[in-house]
Scaffold this motif. Structure first.
Motif, PDB file in Angstrom:
ATOM      1  N   GLY A 188      42.370  64.915 -38.586  1.00 17.08           N
ATOM      2  CA  GLY A 188      42.145  64.124 -37.381  1.00 17.08           C
ATOM      3  C   GLY A 188      43.060  64.400 -36.219  1.00 17.08           C
ATOM      4  O   GLY A 188      42.960  63.732 -35.192  1.00 17.08           O
ATOM      5  N   ASP A 189      43.972  65.360 -36.354  1.00 14.66           N
ATOM      6  CA  ASP A 189      44.947  65.605 -35.296  1.00 14.66           C
ATOM      7  C   ASP A 189      44.379  66.587 -34.269  1.00 14.66           C
ATOM      8  O   ASP A 189      44.767  67.753 -34.211  1.00 14.66           O
TER       9      ASP A 189
ATOM     10  N   ASP B 111      42.848  55.973 -35.516  1.00 15.57           N
ATOM     11  CA  ASP B 111      41.788  56.810 -34.942  1.00 15.57           C
ATOM     12  C   ASP B 111      40.576  55.958 -34.562  1.00 15.57           C
ATOM     13  O   ASP B 111      40.016  56.090 -33.469  1.00 15.57           O
TER      14      ASP B 111
ATOM     15  N   ARG C 255      49.644  62.656 -35.857  1.00 13.67           N
ATOM     16  CA  ARG C 255      48.728  62.538 -34.715  1.00 13.67           C
ATOM     17  C   ARG C 255      49.428  62.924 -33.416  1.00 13.67           C
ATOM     18  O   ARG C 255      49.313  62.256 -32.392  1.00 13.67           O
TER      19      ARG C 255
ATOM     20  N   ARG D 210      47.320  63.053 -30.326  1.00 19.70           N
ATOM     21  CA  ARG D 210      46.792  61.787 -29.797  1.00 19.70           C
ATOM     22  C   ARG D 210      47.893  60.919 -29.202  1.00 19.70           C
ATOM     23  O   ARG D 210      47.654  60.174 -28.249  1.00 19.70           O
TER      24      ARG D 210
END
Length: 338
Positions: A42-43, A165, A201, A204
């Motif tokens: 998810g990064d 997320d 992350r 983000r």
């Protein structure tokens, strides 16, 4: 409203351990209820944004939810006075300590008032507790999976990174966020978790500012340099300034100086350390010569300070010599994600 500000104190941990530590099988969390999240994929950096259209949320405080991992996850949002629904706006995520709540974190930090003055969106996520994860146990056990720390979310390996997320995706449908100016901070267990977000992350989260929480990730490999501003009292009896270990399934954690040094190394800081703040019992020192130069790793030490939020004297005697919330925002302002 009475403010509890339940910290990650040993007495609280022993209380919650009773809820899950019985030798009776009926009180033992079943193995098949634990989660095994994969947070490696998810990064990724979100798309840039120059404007928003079609959004209708106006200034105010809202309590929203999002579904994730089989749970309804809650978060509080303060949209500041003067917010323009067409203009990308910075976001500050603030994670409460173990046994606390999003409402208490809002009061502890004063971020909603600061948001009105400075024009950012303040977000206070809510952690899960024993009843929500295991169906039984002490309710005042909300917290985060900071890997080294602590409580039911850590014991069950809850995918709190995935929750963030999902939260950011949901937030994006409601208010006009600036993807390059999303920042994170947290207190105690929430501070551990903000470090985990920096580790996992980095695309983000632009920068982090933990208070009384360490870098407790076993294999922290940020995908880019993440600026860090860490606050810690030298006399903290809950999360020891010089490092230690947690009960209730927690793992050993490094000292405050070592936590910051690790990110200085990640960020390629090769210059001398420089004092950036000094007033009364509070001193901040930053590693310099970082790549980029703005990716500083800084430690603000409150000499004799307890397990407290600097600038909030109503909880554990937080020092009046350092306003952590204001200093965080100034730090964040200067450090959007490249």
């Amino acid at each position: 409203m009475r403010l509890r500000f339940l910290a990650l104190a040993a007495s609280s941990l022993l209380l919650t351990a009773t809820a899950c530590g019985s030798t009776d099988d009926s009180d033992t969390p079943p193995d098949d209820e634990t989660e095994n999240p994969d947070t490696s994929a998810g990064d990724v950096p979100p798309a840039d944004r120059t404007a928003c259209t079609g959004l209708t949320v106006t200034p105010g405080t809202y309590d929203w939810t999002v579904e994730h991992g089989g749970h309804t996850r809650a978060y509080r949002v303060h949209v500041p006075t003067g917010y323009d629904a067409t203009k990308p706006t910075p976001v500050v995520l603030s994670f409460h300590g173990f046994g606390s709540t999003e409402q208490e974190q809002e009061a502890l930090t004063g971020f909603s008032t600061l948001a009105d003055a400075e024009g950012f969106i303040a977000v206070y996520p809510r952690g899960l507790n024993f009843p929500e994860i295991y169906g039984r146990g002490e309710a005042d056990t909300r917290g985060w999976n900071g890997e080294a720390c602590c409580g039911p979310a850590q014991l069950a390996n809850v995918d709190d990174v995935g929750f963030v997320d999902a939260l950011l995706a949901d937030l994006d449908t409601r208010v006009c966020t600036d993807p390059r100016r999303v920042f994170a901070n947290g207190f105690s267990n929430g501070g551990f978790f903000s470090y985990r977000l920096a580790c996992e992350r980095a695309q983000r989260i632009a920068a982090i500012a933990p208070v009384s929480g360490m870098e407790g990730v076993t294999d922290c490999r940020p995908s880019r340099p993440v600026p860090v501003l860490h606050f810690h009292g030298s006399a903290d009896e809950t999360i020891f300034y010089d490092g230690g270990s947690n009960v209730l399934g927690g793992k050993p954690y490094p000292s405050a100086p070592e936590s910051v040094r690790r990110f200085a190394e990640f960020n390629g800081c090769t210059g001398p350390q420089q004092q950036t703040y000094q007033q009364g019992n509070s001193t901040c020192v930053a590693y310099t010569g970082c790549k980029p130069e703005s990716a500083t790793a800084s430690l603000c030490t409150v000499t004799g300070g307890k397990h407290a939020w600097p600038g909030q004297p109503l909880y554990n005697g937080g020092t009046p010599d350092l306003d952590a919330s204001l200093q965080m925002w100034r730090f964040f302002q200067a450090r959007p994600r490249p």
